[in-house]
Design an enzyme around this catalytic site. Sequence first.
Site, PDB file in Angstrom:
ATOM      1  N   TYR A  76      -3.534   0.955 -15.162  1.00  0.00           N
ATOM      2  CA  TYR A  76      -3.363   0.470 -13.787  1.00  0.00           C
ATOM      3  C   TYR A  76      -1.874   0.233 -13.572  1.00  0.00           C
ATOM      4  CZ  TYR A  76      -4.807  -2.389  -9.666  1.00  0.00           C
ATOM      5  OH  TYR A  76      -5.029  -2.902  -8.395  1.00  0.00           O
ATOM      6  N   LYS A  77      -1.308   0.945 -12.623  1.00  0.00           N
ATOM      7  CA  LYS A  77       0.120   0.804 -12.292  1.00  0.00           C
ATOM      8  C   LYS A  77       0.211  -0.035 -11.020  1.00  0.00           C
ATOM      9  CE  LYS A  77       4.148   3.565 -10.951  1.00  0.00           C
ATOM     10  NZ  LYS A  77       4.608   4.822 -10.340  1.00  0.00           N
TER      11      LYS A  77
END
EC number: 4.1.2.57
Length: 292
Positions: free
Chosen positions: A192-193
Amino acid sequence: MNNYTIKDITRASGGFAMLAVDQREAMRLMFAAAGAKTPVADSVLTDFKVNAAKILSPYASAVLLDQQFCYRQAVEQNAVAKSCAMIVAADDFIPGNGIPVDNVVLDKKINAQAVKRDGAKALKLLVLWRSDEDAQQRLNMVKEFNELCHSNGLLSIIEPVVRPPRCGDKFDREQAIIDAAKELGDSGADLYKVEMPLYGKGARSDLLTASQRLNGHINMPWVILSSGVDEKLFPRAVRVAMEAGASGFLAGRAVWSSVIGLPDTELMLRDVSAPKLQRLGEIVDEMMAKRR
C-alpha cells in the site's frame, strides 16, 4: 510459474527504498514551471526518466516506470541496475477539469506476461479516492488489478490518493487518507503506497500520532510517497512513518524534483539526487534494524 514476493523489491534489511519516475503530465508541468521550452516535448520527459533510472537505480531497491514515456526505452537501454527491481505502472491517467490526473482506469494495454519477461516484478495502480464516488467501483478495479498481478506471478502495489469530492467544497485531507485506508487497506494487494499525513509538516509527535492511526487501518506492508512533502522534510517523514509501522518509501519528487530543468542533468542526478536517495535508503535500514 515464478511468483515474486515482497522480498524481491526490498533492501536486504527488509525495508523498501524505491524510486518513482512514472509521473506523466505532472512531470511535463514541472519542466514548464522550471522554465523549459514549451510545449515540453515527450523526448524531454523520456530522457530525464531514463537518465534517472540509469543513475539512481543502483541506490534503489526498485524503480517504478510508466509505459507512456520510459518503460520500453529503459528496457532497451538496460537502464535499470541489476540490483534494482522493476515496477511497471498499470494505470491510465485521464486528464480533465484543468488537472493532469482527473480520473484513473486500469490500463487495458498492459501485457503482464510481457513485462514479466522484460524483468518486471510488480505492477502499480493509482486509485483516486473521492468521498462522493462509488467505493464499489474502486474495490472492483483493485480486485481486477490484484487478479491481473497475481495470476501472472507479479506483486500488486496500490496507491490510493485522496482528492476533494466532485460536489461540494468540504474536504478534510487527513480524514480522507484514513477513510481510504479503511476501504482499501485490506483489499488483497501486496503493498500500500500512501500519502504522508499532514504533508510531513509540524511537530513530530503529531506526525507520529497521525501515522499510527493510519497504520491501524492498513493490513499489508505500506510505504509513503513524497508528493506534497517538502523534500527537506521527507527524510524525517520516512523515519516517523516507519516508527508508526510503515516499511519505507516509494518516492520520486523528494529525490529528483530539485534538478528538473537544470543544465547537465546527468551530473545533477549524480551529485544532487543520488546522495538523497542513498541517505533515504540508510534511514530505511536504520529503522528496520530497530524492529529486530
